[in-house]
Design a protein around this motif. Sequence first.
Motif, PDB file in Angstrom:
ATOM      1  N   MET A   1       0.815  -1.191   0.000  1.00  0.00           N
ATOM      2  CA  MET A   1       0.000   0.000   0.000  1.00  0.00           C
ATOM      3  C   MET A   1       0.859   1.254   0.000  1.00  0.00           C
ATOM      4  O   MET A   1       0.588   2.206   0.716  1.00  0.00           O
ATOM      5  N   ASP A   2       1.906   1.250  -0.812  1.00  0.00           N
ATOM      6  CA  ASP A   2       2.830   2.391  -0.806  1.00  0.00           C
ATOM      7  C   ASP A   2       3.180   2.887  -2.203  1.00  0.00           C
ATOM      8  O   ASP A   2       4.286   3.329  -2.454  1.00  0.00           O
ATOM      9  N   LYS A   3       2.200   2.852  -3.080  1.00  0.00           N
ATOM     10  CA  LYS A   3       2.448   3.234  -4.475  1.00  0.00           C
ATOM     11  C   LYS A   3       1.577   4.421  -4.893  1.00  0.00           C
ATOM     12  O   LYS A   3       0.496   4.633  -4.372  1.00  0.00           O
ATOM     13  N   ILE A   4       2.074   5.158  -5.876  1.00  0.00           N
ATOM     14  CA  ILE A   4       1.251   6.152  -6.554  1.00  0.00           C
ATOM     15  C   ILE A   4       0.456   5.406  -7.612  1.00  0.00           C
ATOM     16  O   ILE A   4       1.019   4.634  -8.399  1.00  0.00           O
ATOM     17  N   ILE A   5      -0.840   5.605  -7.636  1.00  0.00           N
ATOM     18  CA  ILE A   5      -1.708   4.928  -8.593  1.00  0.00           C
ATOM     19  C   ILE A   5      -1.720   5.691  -9.911  1.00  0.00           C
ATOM     20  O   ILE A   5      -1.584   5.114 -10.976  1.00  0.00           O
ATOM     21  N   TYR A   6      -1.902   7.007  -9.832  1.00  0.00           N
ATOM     22  CA  TYR A   6      -1.808   7.832 -11.026  1.00  0.00           C
ATOM     23  C   TYR A   6      -1.567   9.285 -10.651  1.00  0.00           C
ATOM     24  O   TYR A   6      -1.850   9.713  -9.542  1.00  0.00           O
ATOM     25  N   ILE A   7      -1.022  10.012 -11.610  1.00  0.00           N
ATOM     26  CA  ILE A   7      -0.882  11.467 -11.513  1.00  0.00           C
ATOM     27  C   ILE A   7      -1.691  12.040 -12.668  1.00  0.00           C
ATOM     28  O   ILE A   7      -1.463  11.697 -13.822  1.00  0.00           O
ATOM     29  N   ASP A   8      -2.663  12.881 -12.338  1.00  0.00           N
ATOM     30  CA  ASP A   8      -3.494  13.540 -13.342  1.00  0.00           C
ATOM     31  C   ASP A   8      -2.898  14.927 -13.577  1.00  0.00           C
ATOM     32  O   ASP A   8      -3.147  15.858 -12.804  1.00  0.00           O
ATOM     33  N   GLU A   9      -2.104  15.048 -14.632  1.00  0.00           N
ATOM     34  CA  GLU A   9      -1.398  16.296 -14.927  1.00  0.00           C
ATOM     35  C   GLU A   9      -2.336  17.395 -15.425  1.00  0.00           C
ATOM     36  O   GLU A   9      -1.987  18.571 -15.357  1.00  0.00           O
ATOM     37  N   THR A  10      -3.508  17.033 -15.895  1.00  0.00           N
ATOM     38  CA  THR A  10      -4.470  18.020 -16.375  1.00  0.00           C
ATOM     39  C   THR A  10      -5.199  18.689 -15.212  1.00  0.00           C
ATOM     40  O   THR A  10      -5.378  19.902 -15.194  1.00  0.00           O
ATOM     41  N   ASN A  11      -5.622  17.876 -14.243  1.00  0.00           N
ATOM     42  CA  ASN A  11      -6.397  18.384 -13.111  1.00  0.00           C
ATOM     43  C   ASN A  11      -5.572  18.591 -11.847  1.00  0.00           C
ATOM     44  O   ASN A  11      -6.127  18.930 -10.803  1.00  0.00           O
ATOM     45  N   PHE A  12      -4.267  18.363 -11.941  1.00  0.00           N
ATOM     46  CA  PHE A  12      -3.349  18.533 -10.819  1.00  0.00           C
ATOM     47  C   PHE A  12      -3.797  17.763  -9.584  1.00  0.00           C
ATOM     48  O   PHE A  12      -3.934  18.310  -8.490  1.00  0.00           O
ATOM     49  N   THR A  13      -4.018  16.463  -9.774  1.00  0.00           N
ATOM     50  CA  THR A  13      -4.329  15.574  -8.665  1.00  0.00           C
ATOM     51  C   THR A  13      -3.456  14.330  -8.750  1.00  0.00           C
ATOM     52  O   THR A  13      -2.942  13.994  -9.825  1.00  0.00           O
ATOM     53  N   CYS A  14      -3.325  13.675  -7.620  1.00  0.00           N
ATOM     54  CA  CYS A  14      -2.564  12.435  -7.560  1.00  0.00           C
ATOM     55  C   CYS A  14      -3.317  11.453  -6.678  1.00  0.00           C
ATOM     56  O   CYS A  14      -3.751  11.803  -5.579  1.00  0.00           O
ATOM     57  N   ARG A  15      -3.483  10.247  -7.175  1.00  0.00           N
ATOM     58  CA  ARG A  15      -4.120   9.165  -6.406  1.00  0.00           C
ATOM     59  C   ARG A  15      -3.012   8.249  -5.933  1.00  0.00           C
ATOM     60  O   ARG A  15      -2.164   7.826  -6.726  1.00  0.00           O
ATOM     61  N   ALA A  16      -2.995   7.973  -4.624  1.00  0.00           N
ATOM     62  CA  ALA A  16      -1.935   7.127  -4.062  1.00  0.00           C
ATOM     63  C   ALA A  16      -2.493   6.216  -2.984  1.00  0.00           C
ATOM     64  O   ALA A  16      -3.538   6.504  -2.383  1.00  0.00           O
ATOM     65  N   GLN A  17      -1.782   5.128  -2.755  1.00  0.00           N
ATOM     66  CA  GLN A  17      -2.144   4.232  -1.668  1.00  0.00           C
ATOM     67  C   GLN A  17      -1.752   4.902  -0.347  1.00  0.00           C
ATOM     68  O   GLN A  17      -0.751   5.610  -0.268  1.00  0.00           O
ATOM     69  N   ALA A  18      -2.556   4.678   0.677  1.00  0.00           N
ATOM     70  CA  ALA A  18      -2.437   5.411   1.933  1.00  0.00           C
ATOM     71  C   ALA A  18      -1.165   5.101   2.728  1.00  0.00           C
ATOM     72  O   ALA A  18      -0.758   5.893   3.574  1.00  0.00           O
ATOM     73  N   GLY A  19      -0.506   3.994   2.448  1.00  0.00           N
ATOM     74  CA  GLY A  19       0.694   3.636   3.190  1.00  0.00           C
ATOM     75  C   GLY A  19       1.975   4.261   2.666  1.00  0.00           C
ATOM     76  O   GLY A  19       3.050   4.041   3.224  1.00  0.00           O
ATOM     77  N   ILE A  20       1.888   5.064   1.622  1.00  0.00           N
ATOM     78  CA  ILE A  20       3.097   5.686   1.072  1.00  0.00           C
ATOM     79  C   ILE A  20       3.649   6.703   2.076  1.00  0.00           C
ATOM     80  O   ILE A  20       2.920   7.537   2.606  1.00  0.00           O
TER      81      ILE A  20
END
Length: 155
Positions: A1-20
Amino acid sequence: MDKIIYIDETNFTCRAQAGIVGQEFEKLLNEKGFTCGHEPDSIEFSTLGGWISTRASGMKKNKYGNIEDLLVHVNIVTSKGLIRRQCQVPRISSGPDIHHIILGSEGTYGVITEATVKIFPLPECKKYGSIVFPNFHLGVEFFREVAKLVSLKEI
């Protein structure tokens, strides 16, 4: 649970697992030209899920905000199952906001598994400075004067 799932460069958001861990999260974002901007004193030990569950604040809160200002979406697993909003937007005008229940809950309602947070382009330049005062009393007085000036400007 320590990974970045995606980076949305258009909307300036990042989805990541909570253990990062914060330091790794920031390093991975920096490699892509972004920053989360959230920098608590415990950044090298604390996790994204920990920031949310403790309603963490950081040294750069005046620029980027606290974790509640950065949080766009959160997934939480409870004894009844997974709770999540399907809509990945910062604010919805209908119904109670699950974020206000989860932020600062310290795990009492469940385990945070993923989060989407706002990100920002890396600044072009970073400058650091310091002020040294002859004694503690003068340092405190300085900050009181600054606080007065800021208050007067807001009026």
